[in-house]
Design an enzyme around this catalytic site. Sequence first.
Site, mmCIF file in Angstrom:
data_model
loop_
_atom_site.group_PDB
_atom_site.id
_atom_site.type_symbol
_atom_site.label_atom_id
_atom_site.label_comp_id
_atom_site.label_asym_id
_atom_site.label_seq_id
_atom_site.Cartn_x
_atom_site.Cartn_y
_atom_site.Cartn_z
ATOM 1 C CB CYS A 2 -29.560 4.526 -41.349
ATOM 2 S SG CYS A 2 -29.470 5.100 -39.952
ATOM 3 N NE ARG A 27 -28.803 5.214 -47.527
ATOM 4 C CZ ARG A 27 -30.082 5.305 -47.953
ATOM 5 N NH1 ARG A 27 -30.288 5.567 -49.390
ATOM 6 N NH2 ARG A 27 -31.276 5.259 -47.192
ATOM 7 C CD1 TRP A 76 -26.941 11.283 -40.913
ATOM 8 C CD2 TRP A 76 -28.892 11.289 -40.100
ATOM 9 N NE1 TRP A 76 -27.349 12.695 -40.912
ATOM 10 C CE2 TRP A 76 -28.607 12.744 -40.382
ATOM 11 C CE3 TRP A 76 -30.284 11.236 -39.702
ATOM 12 C CZ2 TRP A 76 -29.569 13.728 -40.221
ATOM 13 C CZ3 TRP A 76 -31.168 12.104 -39.179
ATOM 14 C CH2 TRP A 76 -30.838 13.489 -39.684
ATOM 15 C CG ASN A 100 -32.785 3.416 -43.528
ATOM 16 O OD1 ASN A 100 -32.602 4.384 -42.829
ATOM 17 N ND2 ASN A 100 -33.038 3.336 -44.903
ATOM 18 N N GLY A 101 -34.381 3.804 -40.545
ATOM 19 C CA GLY A 101 -35.714 4.324 -40.179
ATOM 20 C C GLY A 101 -35.934 4.630 -38.795
ATOM 21 C CD GLU A 488 -30.737 24.829 -54.970
ATOM 22 O OE1 GLU A 488 -31.506 24.870 -53.786
ATOM 23 O OE2 GLU A 488 -30.019 23.932 -54.964
ATOM 24 C CE LYS A 492 -27.271 22.930 -53.547
ATOM 25 N NZ LYS A 492 -28.584 22.039 -53.945
ATOM 26 C CD GLU A 495 -27.116 21.571 -49.470
ATOM 27 O OE1 GLU A 495 -27.398 20.565 -48.963
ATOM 28 O OE2 GLU A 495 -27.342 21.713 -50.627
ATOM 29 C CG HIS A 511 -40.344 44.979 -46.577
ATOM 30 N ND1 HIS A 511 -41.217 46.189 -46.125
ATOM 31 C CD2 HIS A 511 -40.492 45.041 -47.997
ATOM 32 C CE1 HIS A 511 -41.615 46.711 -47.316
ATOM 33 N NE2 HIS A 511 -41.111 45.932 -48.317
ATOM 34 C CE LYS A 610 -28.163 12.887 -53.678
ATOM 35 N NZ LYS A 610 -28.189 14.467 -54.142
HETATM 36 C C1 F6R Z 1 -29.646 20.102 -50.763
HETATM 37 C C2 F6R Z 1 -30.569 18.853 -51.087
HETATM 38 C C3 F6R Z 1 -31.809 18.577 -49.908
HETATM 39 C C4 F6R Z 1 -32.948 17.912 -50.892
HETATM 40 C C5 F6R Z 1 -33.945 17.418 -49.820
HETATM 41 C C6 F6R Z 1 -35.226 16.728 -50.458
HETATM 42 O O1 F6R Z 1 -28.974 20.328 -51.807
HETATM 43 O O2 F6R Z 1 -30.538 18.138 -51.836
HETATM 44 O O3 F6R Z 1 -32.412 19.872 -49.557
HETATM 45 O O4 F6R Z 1 -33.428 18.430 -51.740
HETATM 46 O O5 F6R Z 1 -33.373 16.744 -48.705
HETATM 47 O O6 F6R Z 1 -34.693 15.702 -51.030
HETATM 48 P P1 F6R Z 1 -35.544 14.901 -52.080
HETATM 49 O O7 F6R Z 1 -35.261 15.721 -53.281
HETATM 50 O O8 F6R Z 1 -34.587 13.493 -52.235
HETATM 51 O O9 F6R Z 1 -36.891 14.768 -51.471
#
Ligand code: F6R
Length: 615
Positions: A2, A27, A76, A100-101, A488, A492, A495, A511, A610
Site C-alpha cells: 500500500c 510498489r 495492495w 499501510n501495514g 535469480e 526474474k 515474476e 536427482h 516493490k
Molecule cells: C524480485 C524482487 C524481490 C525482492 C524481495 C526483497 O525481483 O525484487 O524478490 O528482492 O521482495 O525485497 P528487498 O530487497 O526490498 O528486501
Amino acid sequence: MCGIVGAVAERNISNILLEGLKRLEYRGYDSAGLTIIQDGELHRERQVGKVQELVNAVNKNPSFFDGRIGIAHTRWATHGEPAQCNAHPHVSGKVAVVHNGIVENYAPLKEEMIEKGYSFSSQTDTEVVAHLIADAYSQTNDLLKAVEQVTPRLHGAFALGIVHVDNPNVLITVRLGSPLVIGVGIGENFIASDQLALLPVTNRFMYLEEGDIALITRDSISVFADGQPVSRPIKELDAKQHNADKGEFKHYMLKEIYEQPDAVARTVEMGVDLKGFKPEFLSRHEDRLNEVRHVQILACGTSYHAGIVAKYWFESLTRLPCSVEIASEFRYRDPVVVDHTLMICISQSGETADTLSALRDIQRRSDAKDINGFLSLALCNVPTSSLVRETDIFLPTLAGVEIGVASTKAFTTQLAALMLLVLKIGRVQSRISDDTFSKMVTELNNLSGQLYSCLKLDQSIAEMSDKFEDKKSTLFLGRGIQFPIALEGALKLKEISYIHAEGYAAGELKHGPLALVDKDMPIVVLAPKDSMLDKLKANMQEVHARHGELFVFAGETTQIESDERQHVIHVPDVYELLAPIVYSVPVQLLSYHVAVMRGTDVDQPRNLAKSVTVE
Ligand code: F6R
C-alpha cells in the site's frame, strides 16, 4: 504494498495526491482512492484497478475534489479482496483514514466497535481504525489526543494518514513499522510512503522514527514520541540521485538494466580505487569487523540470491563460515546465533517486514546478552529506511532509485558492495593476501566495462527470447557460484513473464528435474569459463540425451557452440569470482524480452509489490 500520500496546502491538492499515487504505483497495488475535505465535507472517490481509473473518475467532477487538505492511497489487498468497498480511504463519520501495514488484532477491536453500534462496510482491518478514532474523538474533541489514545491499542506494523472534517488544516500521521516520510514545503506540507511520491513538490524531507505521531498543518510540523514533543531533522535530497524518469526506454526495467555499468561503478568506487581501499571505506568499523567469527546473511527474494553469492565469496576468500537464510524462515525457527556473528541484512528497500523482524528478534537477544559481540549491517539502497536506522553499520548500494518491481541494478550493486565487504573483512582480519587483494581490486575496476559489453548482447538475446513465448515452464541451470544466478534468472522470468521457471544447481538435474526434460522444455544454462565448466558440460549432455533444448550463455573461450538443439550466446570471458555479476545481465535481458513479447505489465507484474512491508 500500500502507498500513502497526503497534503495540506493553500492550493488545490487533488493533482498532487493523484501524481503522488502514480509515483507510488511501482510498489504494487490493486485499487486506489482519495478523500478531500471541501466545505465541511469529506469528498471521496475509490476505484479498483490502476490509478488512472481514479484520475478519470476524479476528472469527471474536478470541482468536487478541489480541496486544500486530503489523503490518498493505493491498496495492495491483505484483508478483503480488491473491491471498491475495501479501497481506502476508510471513513467513520467525519474521520477519514489511509493505512499501510496490518492491524493484527483488528478482529476483537471490530467486535468491540460493532457492540458500540458502529457498522462496517468493508472487510478491511483499516475500517476499525477509522471507527476507533471517530469514537475517541467523540470523547476528546481533539484529533491528536484521539489518535494518541487509539494507537497503542493497535497491534502490528502500520503507517496511517488521518484527516477530520472539523480540523480542515490538520493532517495527522503515525509511523509504527511501515515507512512514512513527511515532505516539507513552503506554506504546505505532505506525507507519503516514499519520498519519490513527493519529488514534484519538495526535495526536503523529515523521516519519522518508529512510534512517532506527527500533527501537520500548512506551516508547522509537530512530532510526538510517547506523548512528548521531539524534533526530527529535515534532510535535503539530491534530485539527480532520485531521477525517476523512464527517458527513452520503454520500461523502467530496461532503463535500470542499462544503468548497471554506472551503478556498479559508483558502488565499486565507494570502496576502492585503482590503488586499493579508499581510506574512509568502513574505516570506523574496522575494530568491530575484526571481531567477526561468523557471518549470517538474511534477506528475501532477489536480495537472498545476492546473499548466496556472498556465501561463496566469504567462505572461499576469507574462510569465515557464512550462512544464508530466507528471513521469513529464519525468524520463526528459533535459530542458533553464535557469538561474534555479523548479521548482514540485504534489502533493496530496507522496509521488508520479514527481514526487519528477523533482525529485531536477534537484536533483542543480543540486548539481553544471549549473544556476545553481535554486529548488524544493512546492505540497502535506501539510506533513510528502517533497516538502515536499526543496524550498526550501513553499507549502501549506489543503484539510484529503482522503480521496476523486478530488481536488476539493485541486485548487481548488492553483489558489488558485498564483494567490497568480503574484501574489507578479509583484509582487516589478514585473511586475504596482498596478491589476491590486488587482483580483486583490478577485476572490480574492470567490472563496469564488462557489464557494458554484456549490454551489447541485447539484440541477440531479444531474438533468442522468441523461442520462449509459448512455453509453460523452464529450467535455469548453473554450477558453483553461478547457481544463485540460475535461481535469480528463474525468479526474474517467472515474476515478469508469468512462465513457470525453476533455478537448479546443474549437479542436481539427475536427482529429480531431469524427469521434466523433453523437446518442449527450454533450459537456460550459465556457462562461464570457470573451474566447474567440465562438470557443467557433462550436465548439458544429460539434457541433450533427453532431447531438451538448451539456451546457453557461454564464455567466449568455452568452446560451447550452437547446434540444432543448442542456442549459444557468447559472453565476454570474465574473472570467475565476479562472473555472477556479469551473468546477471543476460538473464535479466532474457526475462525482459520474453515478458515484453508476452505483453505482461513488465514494471508492475501482477500481485507483486516493490516494497514488501507486510509479512
Ligand atoms: C524480485 C524482487 C524481490 C525482492 C524481495 C526483497 O525481483 O525484487 O524478490 O528482492 O521482495 O525485497 P528487498 O530487497 O526490498 O528486501
